[in-house]
Write a protein that holds these residues in place. Structure first.
Motif, PDB file in Angstrom:
ATOM      1  N   LEU A  84     -11.530 -13.359  -9.769  1.00  0.00           N
ATOM      2  CA  LEU A  84     -10.231 -13.184  -9.121  1.00  0.00           C
ATOM      3  C   LEU A  84      -9.800 -11.717  -9.152  1.00  0.00           C
ATOM      4  O   LEU A  84      -9.271 -11.201  -8.163  1.00  0.00           O
ATOM      5  CB  LEU A  84      -9.177 -14.066  -9.782  1.00  0.00           C
ATOM      6  N   VAL A  85     -10.046 -11.025 -10.239  1.00  0.00           N
ATOM      7  CA  VAL A  85      -9.725  -9.600 -10.325  1.00  0.00           C
ATOM      8  C   VAL A  85     -10.472  -8.838  -9.237  1.00  0.00           C
ATOM      9  O   VAL A  85      -9.896  -8.007  -8.542  1.00  0.00           O
ATOM     10  CB  VAL A  85     -10.062  -9.029 -11.725  1.00  0.00           C
ATOM     11  N   THR A  86     -11.751  -9.137  -9.070  1.00  0.00           N
ATOM     12  CA  THR A  86     -12.558  -8.481  -8.034  1.00  0.00           C
ATOM     13  C   THR A  86     -11.974  -8.737  -6.656  1.00  0.00           C
ATOM     14  O   THR A  86     -11.831  -7.806  -5.847  1.00  0.00           O
ATOM     15  CB  THR A  86     -14.021  -8.988  -8.098  1.00  0.00           C
ATOM     16  N   LYS A  87     -11.604  -9.968  -6.379  1.00  0.00           N
ATOM     17  CA  LYS A  87     -11.039 -10.306  -5.066  1.00  0.00           C
ATOM     18  C   LYS A  87      -9.679  -9.646  -4.847  1.00  0.00           C
ATOM     19  O   LYS A  87      -9.370  -9.212  -3.742  1.00  0.00           O
ATOM     20  CB  LYS A  87     -10.953 -11.821  -4.905  1.00  0.00           C
ATOM     21  N   MET A  88      -8.885  -9.554  -5.896  1.00  0.00           N
ATOM     22  CA  MET A  88      -7.585  -8.891  -5.777  1.00  0.00           C
ATOM     23  C   MET A  88      -7.763  -7.389  -5.539  1.00  0.00           C
ATOM     24  O   MET A  88      -7.048  -6.789  -4.741  1.00  0.00           O
ATOM     25  CB  MET A  88      -6.738  -9.140  -7.028  1.00  0.00           C
TER      26      MET A  88
END
Length: 100
Positions: free
Chosen positions: A17-21
């Protein structure tokens, strides 16, 4: 630069999720720091962020995190559907709105 902290039970489920954000922030041309930690380690970072986003699986620990931030910043539990689908764009937009 705004800073967002994601917390979950082990810090691993939020890595994707951090990567996608971060990708969503890049696409929007927004400079934002986004990191993830387990709830047990949140105390090491809460003084240096603008919002804490909690994974739905740790929502029962919200009071613990609230004590750490002492009302200084918002603490939000991420929408279960958005979290489950790893919708980084929507979660980022929601966090940015709540920081303003």
């Amino acid at each position: 630069m705004r800073k967002i902290l994601l917390v979950c039970s082990a810090g691993m489920s939020t890595s994707l999720l951090v990567t996608k954000m971060r990708e969503a922030a890049r696409e929007k041309g927004i400079e934002v720091g986004i990191d993830a930690l387990p709830v047990a380690e949140a105390s090491t970072a809460v003084d240096n962020v603008d919002i804490v986003l909690m994974g739905p699986q740790v929502r029962f620990q919200k009071a613990t995190v609230e004590k750490l931030v002492k009302g200084r910043i918002p603490i939000e539990v991420m929408d279960m559907r958005l979290y489950g689908t790893m919708n980084g764009k929507a979660i980022l937009e929601d966090a940015l709105q709540k920081m303003n």
